[in-house]
Design a protein around this motif. Structure first.
Motif, PDB file in Angstrom:
ATOM      1  N   PRO A  94     -60.773 -10.917  36.872  1.00  0.00           N
ATOM      2  CA  PRO A  94     -59.659 -11.812  36.562  1.00  0.00           C
ATOM      3  C   PRO A  94     -60.030 -13.286  36.568  1.00  0.00           C
ATOM      4  O   PRO A  94     -59.341 -14.104  35.964  1.00  0.00           O
ATOM      5  CB  PRO A  94     -58.632 -11.498  37.655  1.00  0.00           C
ATOM      6  CG  PRO A  94     -59.417 -10.888  38.760  1.00  0.00           C
ATOM      7  CD  PRO A  94     -60.536 -10.162  38.110  1.00  0.00           C
ATOM      8  N   VAL A  95     -61.136 -13.619  37.239  1.00  0.00           N
ATOM      9  CA  VAL A  95     -61.560 -15.020  37.346  1.00  0.00           C
ATOM     10  C   VAL A  95     -63.046 -15.137  37.052  1.00  0.00           C
ATOM     11  O   VAL A  95     -63.852 -14.350  37.564  1.00  0.00           O
ATOM     12  CB  VAL A  95     -61.271 -15.589  38.750  1.00  0.00           C
ATOM     13  CG1 VAL A  95     -61.703 -17.055  38.825  1.00  0.00           C
ATOM     14  CG2 VAL A  95     -59.802 -15.445  39.116  1.00  0.00           C
ATOM     15  N   ILE A  96     -63.397 -16.104  36.219  1.00  0.00           N
ATOM     16  CA  ILE A  96     -64.789 -16.473  36.002  1.00  0.00           C
ATOM     17  C   ILE A  96     -65.047 -17.773  36.753  1.00  0.00           C
ATOM     18  O   ILE A  96     -64.473 -18.814  36.406  1.00  0.00           O
ATOM     19  CB  ILE A  96     -65.110 -16.668  34.509  1.00  0.00           C
ATOM     20  CG1 ILE A  96     -64.939 -15.359  33.741  1.00  0.00           C
ATOM     21  CG2 ILE A  96     -66.536 -17.198  34.328  1.00  0.00           C
ATOM     22  CD1 ILE A  96     -65.208 -15.478  32.237  1.00  0.00           C
ATOM     23  N   PRO A  97     -65.859 -17.756  37.808  1.00  0.00           N
ATOM     24  CA  PRO A  97     -66.185 -18.996  38.503  1.00  0.00           C
ATOM     25  C   PRO A  97     -66.942 -19.948  37.579  1.00  0.00           C
ATOM     26  O   PRO A  97     -67.867 -19.540  36.877  1.00  0.00           O
ATOM     27  CB  PRO A  97     -67.082 -18.545  39.660  1.00  0.00           C
ATOM     28  CG  PRO A  97     -66.802 -17.083  39.814  1.00  0.00           C
ATOM     29  CD  PRO A  97     -66.480 -16.585  38.446  1.00  0.00           C
ATOM     30  N   GLY A 108     -67.947 -10.858  46.476  1.00  0.00           N
ATOM     31  CA  GLY A 108     -66.508 -11.033  46.532  1.00  0.00           C
ATOM     32  C   GLY A 108     -65.762 -10.429  45.360  1.00  0.00           C
ATOM     33  O   GLY A 108     -64.532 -10.499  45.304  1.00  0.00           O
ATOM     34  N   GLY A 109     -66.479  -9.879  44.397  1.00  0.00           N
ATOM     35  CA  GLY A 109     -65.831  -9.209  43.277  1.00  0.00           C
ATOM     36  C   GLY A 109     -65.738 -10.016  42.007  1.00  0.00           C
ATOM     37  O   GLY A 109     -64.982  -9.658  41.104  1.00  0.00           O
ATOM     38  N   LEU A 110     -66.536 -11.105  41.914  1.00  0.00           N
ATOM     39  CA  LEU A 110     -66.532 -11.937  40.707  1.00  0.00           C
ATOM     40  C   LEU A 110     -67.927 -11.922  40.082  1.00  0.00           C
ATOM     41  O   LEU A 110     -68.742 -12.820  40.316  1.00  0.00           O
ATOM     42  CB  LEU A 110     -66.113 -13.377  41.054  1.00  0.00           C
ATOM     43  CG  LEU A 110     -64.739 -13.538  41.715  1.00  0.00           C
ATOM     44  CD1 LEU A 110     -64.475 -15.013  42.001  1.00  0.00           C
ATOM     45  CD2 LEU A 110     -63.633 -12.939  40.852  1.00  0.00           C
ATOM     46  N   PRO A 111     -68.232 -10.918  39.273  1.00  0.00           N
ATOM     47  CA  PRO A 111     -69.589 -10.784  38.735  1.00  0.00           C
ATOM     48  C   PRO A 111     -69.920 -11.723  37.594  1.00  0.00           C
ATOM     49  O   PRO A 111     -71.098 -12.043  37.373  1.00  0.00           O
ATOM     50  CB  PRO A 111     -69.640  -9.328  38.265  1.00  0.00           C
ATOM     51  CG  PRO A 111     -68.207  -9.022  37.905  1.00  0.00           C
ATOM     52  CD  PRO A 111     -67.379  -9.774  38.913  1.00  0.00           C
ATOM     53  N   ASN A 131     -51.478 -12.728  26.601  1.00  0.00           N
ATOM     54  CA  ASN A 131     -52.636 -13.169  25.816  1.00  0.00           C
ATOM     55  C   ASN A 131     -53.712 -13.812  26.666  1.00  0.00           C
ATOM     56  O   ASN A 131     -54.629 -14.444  26.139  1.00  0.00           O
ATOM     57  CB  ASN A 131     -52.199 -14.127  24.699  1.00  0.00           C
ATOM     58  CG  ASN A 131     -51.394 -15.311  25.199  1.00  0.00           C
ATOM     59  OD1 ASN A 131     -51.002 -15.361  26.357  1.00  0.00           O
ATOM     60  ND2 ASN A 131     -51.140 -16.267  24.306  1.00  0.00           N
ATOM     61  N   VAL A 132     -53.653 -13.635  27.977  1.00  0.00           N
ATOM     62  CA  VAL A 132     -54.682 -14.154  28.880  1.00  0.00           C
ATOM     63  C   VAL A 132     -55.457 -12.984  29.469  1.00  0.00           C
ATOM     64  O   VAL A 132     -54.879 -12.095  30.097  1.00  0.00           O
ATOM     65  CB  VAL A 132     -54.061 -15.013  29.998  1.00  0.00           C
ATOM     66  CG1 VAL A 132     -55.100 -15.338  31.074  1.00  0.00           C
ATOM     67  CG2 VAL A 132     -53.498 -16.307  29.408  1.00  0.00           C
ATOM     68  N   GLY A 133     -56.764 -12.983  29.247  1.00  0.00           N
ATOM     69  CA  GLY A 133     -57.602 -11.923  29.788  1.00  0.00           C
ATOM     70  C   GLY A 133     -58.127 -12.248  31.167  1.00  0.00           C
ATOM     71  O   GLY A 133     -58.255 -11.378  32.028  1.00  0.00           O
ATOM     72  N   CYS A 134     -58.472 -13.510  31.387  1.00  0.00           N
ATOM     73  CA  CYS A 134     -58.967 -13.969  32.673  1.00  0.00           C
ATOM     74  C   CYS A 134     -58.803 -15.481  32.707  1.00  0.00           C
ATOM     75  O   CYS A 134     -58.390 -16.090  31.711  1.00  0.00           O
ATOM     76  CB  CYS A 134     -60.431 -13.575  32.880  1.00  0.00           C
ATOM     77  SG  CYS A 134     -61.585 -14.370  31.729  1.00  0.00           S
ATOM     78  N   ALA A 170     -59.640 -14.241  45.031  1.00  0.00           N
ATOM     79  CA  ALA A 170     -59.467 -14.470  43.592  1.00  0.00           C
ATOM     80  C   ALA A 170     -59.554 -13.160  42.824  1.00  0.00           C
ATOM     81  O   ALA A 170     -58.779 -12.923  41.883  1.00  0.00           O
ATOM     82  CB  ALA A 170     -60.531 -15.456  43.093  1.00  0.00           C
ATOM     83  N   ALA A 171     -60.481 -12.302  43.212  1.00  0.00           N
ATOM     84  CA  ALA A 171     -60.653 -11.026  42.510  1.00  0.00           C
ATOM     85  C   ALA A 171     -59.448 -10.126  42.679  1.00  0.00           C
ATOM     86  O   ALA A 171     -59.205  -9.236  41.848  1.00  0.00           O
ATOM     87  CB  ALA A 171     -61.908 -10.322  43.023  1.00  0.00           C
ATOM     88  N   ALA A 172     -58.670 -10.356  43.742  1.00  0.00           N
ATOM     89  CA  ALA A 172     -57.499  -9.508  44.022  1.00  0.00           C
ATOM     90  C   ALA A 172     -56.241  -9.977  43.289  1.00  0.00           C
ATOM     91  O   ALA A 172     -55.183  -9.367  43.426  1.00  0.00           O
ATOM     92  CB  ALA A 172     -57.224  -9.492  45.517  1.00  0.00           C
TER      93      ALA A 172
END
Length: 219
Positions: free
Chosen positions: A23-26, A46-49, A184-187, A214-216
């Motif tokens: 859901p989030v790209i750092p 943390g789940g943000l690959p 229309n929002v993917g992340c 953030a990943a949650a």
């Protein structure tokens, strides 16, 4: 120029999109290459690959290379890509996706020629329509808050249903969920899981904890 597409298979799965990795790209600005690998490991844990390392410092290319070589579970990309030369440097460093704050025909051609998934930046309806004409359906909406925020993207959803966005710029822990709720929002892209004091102290446990929160956001 001919049609181009930003929907090349993403690194996560042959059939998935870059916008669907998390859901989030750092959005990362690396000043010291030594921080790149532990930071990436904390983000991934943390789940943000998907990690966007921006071309805003001289360390960017080396940071991308280090993450690509030493953090196999990371999907590292290059951000603030402004020229075909940036594209070439990013590809050589091992970037697996490309992100730009805006686009020109010349830059779009270089992005497409790279063979990597890419997110060209837009902030107006005309830019979105121009990209759709060229076969590009996935875009970065930047600067998101300054350009109209969730209200603007919500207004685009009905007339331009094929366009999907990664809003970046002013997106934070308090407003990210509002963006992610839009069809229309993917992340989203953001920096809030990388507070400057945590980076300065090398507090990777805190970065991991904030990344997990953030990943949650879509759980």
């Amino acid at each position: 120029m001919g049609a181009v597409t930003s929907t090349a298979p993403s690194p996560g799965s042959p059939d998935s999109s870059l916008l669907d990795l998390a859901p989030v790209i750092p959005v990362v600005i690396v000043h010291d290459v030594a921080d790149a690998v532990p930071m990436a490991r904390a983000l991934v844990a943390g789940g943000l690959p998907a990690i966007e390392v921006t071309f805003r410092t001289p360390a960017a290319a080396d940071a991308i290379r280090a993450i690509a070589e030493e953090v196999p579970d990371a999907v590292v990309g290059a951000g603030t890509v402004l020229s075909p030369e940036h594209v070439e440097t990013a590809v050589a460093a091992g970037a697996r996706f490309l992100v730009t704050p805006g686009w020109t025909d010349r830059l779009l051609g270089a992005l497409d020629a790279s063979g990597l998934p890419f997110l060209p930046g837009v902030s107006t309806t005309s830019e979105v329509v121009a990209l759709l004409e060229r076969g590009v359906e996935e875009m970065k909406f930047f600067p998101a808050e300054a350009a109209g925020g969730t209200a603007y993207l919500k207004a685009l959803a009905s007339p331009l249903p094929r366009a999907r966005f990664c809003p970046t710029g002013g997106v934070n822990a308090s407003n990210a969920a509002g963006y992610l709720a839009l069809p229309n929002v993917g992340c989203v892209g953001g920096t809030w899981m990388l507070p400057s004091d945590a980076l300065a102290a090398g507090d990777w446990a805190r970065v991991e904890s904030l990344s997990r929160q953030a990943a949650a956001l879509r759980d």
